[in-house]
Design an enzyme around this catalytic site. Structure first.
Site, PDB file in Angstrom:
ATOM      1  CE  LYS A  82      49.953  29.752   5.243  1.00  0.00           C
ATOM      2  NZ  LYS A  82      48.634  30.039   5.798  1.00  0.00           N
ATOM      3  N   GLY A 181      31.830  19.395  12.044  1.00  0.00           N
ATOM      4  CA  GLY A 181      32.828  20.012  12.922  1.00  0.00           C
ATOM      5  C   GLY A 181      32.222  21.146  13.727  1.00  0.00           C
ATOM      6  CB  VAL A 182      30.408  21.742  16.644  1.00  0.00           C
ATOM      7  CG1 VAL A 182      29.234  22.198  15.810  1.00  0.00           C
ATOM      8  CG2 VAL A 182      30.269  20.265  17.005  1.00  0.00           C
TER       9      VAL A 182
HETATM   10  P1  NAD Z   1      38.919  23.571  15.578  1.00  0.00           P
HETATM   11  O1  NAD Z   1      40.045  22.609  15.635  1.00  0.00           O
HETATM   12  O2  NAD Z   1      38.561  24.336  16.790  1.00  0.00           O
HETATM   13  O3  NAD Z   1      37.588  22.806  15.089  1.00  0.00           O
HETATM   14  C1  NAD Z   1      37.572  21.802  14.138  1.00  0.00           C
HETATM   15  C2  NAD Z   1      36.638  20.719  14.660  1.00  0.00           C
HETATM   16  O4  NAD Z   1      36.475  19.744  13.645  1.00  0.00           O
HETATM   17  C3  NAD Z   1      37.192  20.002  15.895  1.00  0.00           C
HETATM   18  O5  NAD Z   1      36.206  19.974  16.912  1.00  0.00           O
HETATM   19  C4  NAD Z   1      37.519  18.595  15.371  1.00  0.00           C
HETATM   20  O6  NAD Z   1      37.329  17.596  16.359  1.00  0.00           O
HETATM   21  C5  NAD Z   1      36.519  18.456  14.237  1.00  0.00           C
HETATM   22  N1  NAD Z   1      36.872  17.502  13.193  1.00  0.00           N
HETATM   23  C6  NAD Z   1      38.068  17.239  12.644  1.00  0.00           C
HETATM   24  N2  NAD Z   1      37.958  16.306  11.689  1.00  0.00           N
HETATM   25  C7  NAD Z   1      36.648  15.982  11.611  1.00  0.00           C
HETATM   26  C8  NAD Z   1      35.892  15.101  10.805  1.00  0.00           C
HETATM   27  N3  NAD Z   1      36.476  14.357   9.872  1.00  0.00           N
HETATM   28  N4  NAD Z   1      34.556  15.033  10.980  1.00  0.00           N
HETATM   29  C9  NAD Z   1      33.960  15.807  11.937  1.00  0.00           C
HETATM   30  N5  NAD Z   1      34.616  16.653  12.727  1.00  0.00           N
HETATM   31  C10 NAD Z   1      35.945  16.747  12.582  1.00  0.00           C
HETATM   32  O7  NAD Z   1      39.230  24.542  14.356  1.00  0.00           O
HETATM   33  P2  NAD Z   1      38.520  25.921  13.993  1.00  0.00           P
HETATM   34  O8  NAD Z   1      39.363  27.024  14.483  1.00  0.00           O
HETATM   35  O9  NAD Z   1      37.073  25.872  14.362  1.00  0.00           O
HETATM   36  O10 NAD Z   1      38.663  25.888  12.403  1.00  0.00           O
HETATM   37  C11 NAD Z   1      37.916  24.982  11.624  1.00  0.00           C
HETATM   38  C12 NAD Z   1      38.377  25.069  10.172  1.00  0.00           C
HETATM   39  O11 NAD Z   1      38.251  26.398   9.691  1.00  0.00           O
HETATM   40  C13 NAD Z   1      39.834  24.692   9.944  1.00  0.00           C
HETATM   41  O12 NAD Z   1      39.906  24.066   8.681  1.00  0.00           O
HETATM   42  C14 NAD Z   1      40.532  26.030   9.896  1.00  0.00           C
HETATM   43  O13 NAD Z   1      41.720  25.973   9.122  1.00  0.00           O
HETATM   44  C15 NAD Z   1      39.489  26.888   9.214  1.00  0.00           C
HETATM   45  N6  NAD Z   1      39.599  28.311   9.546  1.00  0.00           N
HETATM   46  C16 NAD Z   1      39.574  28.718  10.840  1.00  0.00           C
HETATM   47  C17 NAD Z   1      39.681  30.073  11.149  1.00  0.00           C
HETATM   48  C18 NAD Z   1      39.658  30.562  12.584  1.00  0.00           C
HETATM   49  O14 NAD Z   1      39.541  31.770  12.799  1.00  0.00           O
HETATM   50  N7  NAD Z   1      39.733  29.687  13.571  1.00  0.00           N
HETATM   51  C19 NAD Z   1      39.805  31.010  10.106  1.00  0.00           C
HETATM   52  C20 NAD Z   1      39.790  30.567   8.775  1.00  0.00           C
HETATM   53  C21 NAD Z   1      39.695  29.207   8.513  1.00  0.00           C
END
Ligand code: NAD
Length: 348
Positions: A82, A181-182
């Protein structure tokens, strides 16, 4: 001549930790390579205005170790690494990334950088002008770009393994899942759950995301706070870390927690709190490895089918974790590290 500081630091259990300071480019950064037993270390670059160098160091050490465990559990040929840049993400410059690329070259491919907090594909493109050791750039030939479909597929498999533990069948028909979260991953997972005959409840701080889930998936929308109280089979944290804590766990009305957010447990004690409440918890880093799997497939030569089929392996990993937890009479999160360590260091 350019004035730079390059400081090698030693920490037990870590292969290489380096601090780099290039005042002419305004770069202050750490790279931590935790372990490369399974392959070159890979992990994102995080940029934050850390209050101190110590705070940044603590973060990079923890995160790089986490990447070793996540990749080992995912069964891919990556070790854990990292990097963190100490700085204001609103003040990024091409010079900063050119200097970071120079820093990256120092590791000769033993650390491969990708995106993390406050680092975009455009930033990675700037780094790539002077360093080969960057992966996960959206829209690049040989990459899927957005890894979230692969992550969602892995979450779905984790969900199936969990449901099978509780109900004896991995069918998602009639399953009630509450999504906090969607966004990219949450929505894609909710869509697959609905397709498999499940019913979903959703909340999001983004009104548009909620409306889309209601319209396209027939999701029940609840307030950001009420999501914890939804009577459901699975609570799926798919927003930010730390949402499972001493205030929220007593409110949960579910049989299990499976979601993609990183670091869902606010503290390790919260894992015990879930156990005491009889709620099965699928450790986040075991089920959300689709993103790193996607990057690994890119490293080997991208093939989308291969990425999905490697993410399908999360079902077997979770089944093994649950079976070990059952025979040891321990919470799954307590046996998960052990499984990762066996894969990293061999059985002992
Ligand atoms: P994203 O930003 O597309 O989606 C996150 C959603 O959560 C957003 O729509 C946001 O408005 C909503 N949100 C934020 N705070 C909130 C709250 N307090 N209550 C309700 N909704 C809330 O992100 P993503 O890519 O879908 O990733 C989601 C999580 O998964 C993150 O923590 C990310 O680090 C983790 N993650 C993602 C991936 C990936 O491939 N994208 C891989 C591993 C881990």
């Amino acid at each position: 001549m350019k004035k730079m500081l390059h400081e090698e630091l030693a920490f037990p259990g870590y292969e290489r930790v380096v601090y780099y300071d290039d005042p002419s480019a305004g770069l202050k950064a750490f790279v931590s390579i935790h372990n490369t037993n399974l392959g070159p270390s890979c992990g994102g670059i995080r940029m934050l205005p850390y209050a101190s160098k110590e705070e940044a160091l603590k973060d990079v050490l923890l995160l790089s170790k986490g990447m070793s465990y996540k990749s080992a559990l995912a069964g891919i040929g990556f070790g854990g690494g990292k990097s963190v840049i100490i700085g204001d993400p609103t003040k990024k410059t091409p010079q900063l990334f050119a200097a970071f690329a120079e820093f990256l070259e120092m590791f000769e491919g033993k650390y491969i950088a990708a995106k993390d907090m406050n680092i975009s594909s455009d930033d990675l493109m700037m780094i790539k002008q002077s360093s080969r050791y960057v992966l996960g750039i959206d829209g690049e030939a040989g990459s899927l770009g957005d890894p979230s479909p692969v992550t969602a597929r892995g979450i779905l498999r984790g969900l199936e393994a969990t449901v099978e533990q509780i109900y004896g069948s991995k069918s998602l028909k009639g399953l009630k899942v509450a999504f906090q979260g969607v966004g990219h991953v949450g929505y894609a997972t909710a869509e697959m759950v609905v397709k498999a005959g499940g019913e979903v409840w959703v909340t999001d701080i983004d009104q548009k995301a909620q409306d889309r889930a209601a319209k396209e998936l027939g999701a029940h929308v609840v307030s950001n706070d009420a999501i914890y109280d939804v009577a459901c089979d699975i609570f799926a944290p798919c927003a930010r870390g730390g949402s499972l804590n001493e205030k929220t766990i007593p409110r949960l009305n579910c049989r299990a927690v499976v979601g993609c957010a990183n670091n869902q447990l606010a503290t390790e004690q919260d894992g015990m709190r879930l156990l005491e409440r009889g709620i099965l918890y699928a450790p986040d880093y075991a089920v959300n490895s689709g993103g790193i799997i996607n990057i690994f497939v890119e490293y080997e030569g991208y093939d989308q089918q291969k990425a999905f089929s490697m993410a399908d392996g999360i079902y077997e990993t979770m089944t093994e974790i649950y079976s070990r937890a059952k025979s040891a009479n321990k919470a799954p999160f307590l046996v998960t590290d052990k499984l990762a360590e066996e894969r990293l260091y061999g059985r002992n």
